[in-house]
Structures are given as structure tokens and as C-alpha cells.
Design an enzyme around this catalytic site. Structure first.
Site, PDB file in Angstrom:
ATOM      1  N   ASP A  40      -1.168 -61.178  96.366  1.00  0.00           N
ATOM      2  CA  ASP A  40      -1.670 -59.841  96.068  1.00  0.00           C
ATOM      3  C   ASP A  40      -2.353 -59.881  94.705  1.00  0.00           C
ATOM      4  OD1 ASP A  40      -2.189 -57.200  95.633  1.00  0.00           O
ATOM      5  OD2 ASP A  40      -0.125 -56.503  95.891  1.00  0.00           O
ATOM      6  N   TYR A  65     -11.416 -55.103  96.121  1.00  0.00           N
ATOM      7  CA  TYR A  65     -11.221 -53.702  96.504  1.00  0.00           C
ATOM      8  C   TYR A  65     -12.602 -53.187  96.891  1.00  0.00           C
ATOM      9  CZ  TYR A  65      -9.992 -48.737  96.123  1.00  0.00           C
ATOM     10  OH  TYR A  65      -9.779 -47.404  96.371  1.00  0.00           O
ATOM     11  N   ASP A 106     -24.533 -55.726  95.062  1.00  0.00           N
ATOM     12  CA  ASP A 106     -25.764 -55.046  94.657  1.00  0.00           C
ATOM     13  C   ASP A 106     -25.472 -53.714  93.962  1.00  0.00           C
ATOM     14  OD1 ASP A 106     -24.755 -54.175  97.187  1.00  0.00           O
ATOM     15  OD2 ASP A 106     -26.633 -53.116  97.574  1.00  0.00           O
ATOM     16  N   TYR A 129     -16.733 -48.374  92.022  1.00  0.00           N
ATOM     17  CA  TYR A 129     -16.712 -49.688  92.660  1.00  0.00           C
ATOM     18  C   TYR A 129     -17.681 -50.636  91.967  1.00  0.00           C
ATOM     19  CZ  TYR A 129     -17.943 -53.317  96.035  1.00  0.00           C
ATOM     20  OH  TYR A 129     -18.226 -54.518  96.624  1.00  0.00           O
TER      21      TYR A 129
END
Length: 303
Positions: A40, A65, A106, A129
């Protein structure tokens, strides 16, 4: 006497890209493939312990993630996996004198330019993100580890949660699918990304150390999400794919309007032929199915 095969530690082995890597990377090394159950990345102490126990020559980090919208509410979790864990991997790679191979996105760009982004283009992520992935790139750079960082885009496969699977699922129950037509990028099949990575690794670790740095890895051409959906469902004439604007489909995370990547530097450096995205999609839809998640292990080799 045959030279020793490199020992490769692969993270994220049950993901879209990781499952393909777990299958193909065995041609160039002995691979210890870990999924989230066996490693993890939110557990930074476990990362260090794993790297030190495996003592790899190469670390391939295919874990991330990737819940772009959910990341807006889970900033700490996104940064823990996409930035802080990557920093630990980089530090451990340097400590082990291992090469780190890492994938980015990107979404580190704001999408405000009309021509493709090369590696020198200014970064300006517009969502959590993208910011977390950029922080991961920066952690690698500051670690001093030998690393190959590859940005790619719009990754899809015939398993998992991705745009291709979503379109095929919706097409089974809806006569019309409304898809954003004013965001442009490049779809990339996970199998091609994995094969390109393996081709690169075939050059040898010593060579890759000398070519460490940032690269873009992406197919040629570009399309919109609407164009991608239309291509996916081209053989389903009873499903209408209707173009809409970004404003018609608001999301928590802002997406780049134009994030086409220029991958010519990677192609020249590693002698990789960049196929057109439509050819890759056609292969994906008609080749044998995706690999299963077999081969995951904390101790044994794949092969």
C-alpha cells in the site's frame, strides 16, 4: 555464462497499466509484482521495507491515485500516494542504486496552448490530481535518483474503470450518450504503454541511467472525448453519441482543454515507433483479452 537478469520491483500491478507490465516485463527481468494488498503506497514505512527486502535493480511505479474528481475532496490522500510515496520510492531507489521508472500525466498542463506539449513546456495543473502528480515528478527530481519519468494521457484498457469500459457499459442500456467535444487529447492503450516500457528497458539499465530524465509517451494524432467515444462505438449504429460542451457537463475537477503530448523525444531516444491512437484502439478492441491479475507476489518471481 549468462548475465544476471535484473530484479524488477513493480508497484500497482493490478491496475490498468500494472497488469500489462506484470505480463510483459518478465521478458527483460525477474519481476516481483505488488498490488495494493501487498504494498500500500499510503504506508510509507512499508515502501522502504519492501524496497530494502527486494533489493531491486529497477523499480517500476505503476501505482497512482487516479480518481480525478474525488481528489478535489481527498487532497491529502492524492498527495500521499502521488507525491509523498513517490518521494519515498525515489529516495529508496537512490539508496539501492536502482533505476526508477515512473508514470505521470498530461494533467500537469493547463491546456491553454493549441499545439502539442513537449517536455520543456511550462506546467500549470488545474486540479488536485494534476498538482499531486506534478509534486511526484518534483520529488523524483529533488531526490537525485536515476529515473525515467514518462507522462502519458487518457489511458484505457479492457478492464478496470476507464473511459472505454464506461462507454461500452452505457451503450448496453442507453440509446444516446452525451460526451464532451471541446477537450482534446490522445487516448493511449495500456498494453502499448507497457510494451513500449519493456522495449525501453531492453536497452539495459546502464544505458537508461545515462538517459535518465523526463519524457512524454503517447500515440500520434489527437481527438476529443466525443471523438474517442464515437470510435469506441463505431460498430454500434443504434447508439447515438451526441457532442456537448464542458459547460454542459460540469465536474468537480477542471480538465485541460487541450493536452496533446509531443512524444518525439521518447521515440528518438529509445527508437520506439509511435502508432496512431486509432490503430491502437482498433487493436485493443480486436486482440485477445486483457491479462488477469495473476502473478502478484511479495516474494516470488514472475516467469
Amino acid at each position: 555464462m549468462h548475465p544476471r537478469r535484473p530484479r524488477i520491483l513493480l508497484t500497482g500491478a493490478s491496475g490498468q497499466l500494472g497488469r500489462e507490465l506484470a505480463k510483459w516485463v518478465r521478458s527483460v527481468g525477474d519481476c516481483i509484482a505488488c498490488d495494493r494488498a501487498t504494498l500500500d503506497l499510503a504506508d510509507h514505512a512499508a515502501i522502504a521495507a519492501k524496497v530494502r527486502s527486494v533489493a531491486p535493480d529497477v523499480i517500476i511505479n505503476a501505482a497512482a491515485y487516479t480518481a480525478v474528481d474525488r481528489a478535489e475532496d481527498e487532497r491529502d490522500k492524492a498527495f500521499a500516494i502521488n507525491a509523498h510515496a513517490v518521494g519515498v520510492l525515489a529516495d529508496e531507489a537512490k539508496r539501492a542504486n536502482a533505476l526508477l521508472v515512473h508514470y505521470s500525466t498530461d494533467y500537469v498542463f493547463d491546456g491553454e496552448r493549441e499545439h502539442p506539449y513537449d517536455e520543456a513546456a511550462p506546467v500549470n495543473p488545474q486540479n488536485v490530481y494534476g498538482a499531486s502528480k506534478l509534486a511526484g515528478e518534483q520529488a523524483i527530481a529533488s531526490s537525485g535518483a536515476r529515473a525515467i519519468v514518462m507522462r502519458t494521457s487518457w489511458v484505457y484498457a479492457r478492464h478496470g474503470a476507464n473511459f472505454l469500459m464506461t462507454m461500452q457499459r452505457l451503450a448496453r442500456t442507453r440509446p444516446e450518450i452525451r460526451v464532451v467535444a471541446d477537450q482534446r487529447g490522445v487516448p493511449n492503450w495500456s498494453r502499448w504503454l507497457a510494451r513500449s516500457t519493456v522495449q525501453m528497458l531492453g536497452n539495459g539499465i546502464a544505458d537508461l541511467r545515462e538517459r535518465s530524465g523526463l519524457y512524454h509517451l503517447s500515440a500520434r494524432g489527437s481527438t476529443t472525448w466525443h471523438g474517442f467515444a464515437s470510435a469506441i462505438l463505431a460498430d454500434q449504429p443504434n447508439v447515438r453519441v451526441t457532442p456537448i460542451t464542458t459547460a454542459d457537463y460540469p465536474t468537480p475537477a477542471r480538465r485541460p482543454r487541450h493536452s496533446v503530448l509531443d512524444a518525439s523525444h521518447f521515440a528518438r531516444t529509445f527508437d520506439v515507433v509511435l502508432p496512431d491512437w486509432q490503430m491502437l484502439l482498433n487493436q485493443c478492441l480486436h486482440e485477445a483479452g486483457e491479462p488477469d491479475a495473476a502473478g502478484l507476489s511479495t516474494s516470488r518471481n514472475i516467469g
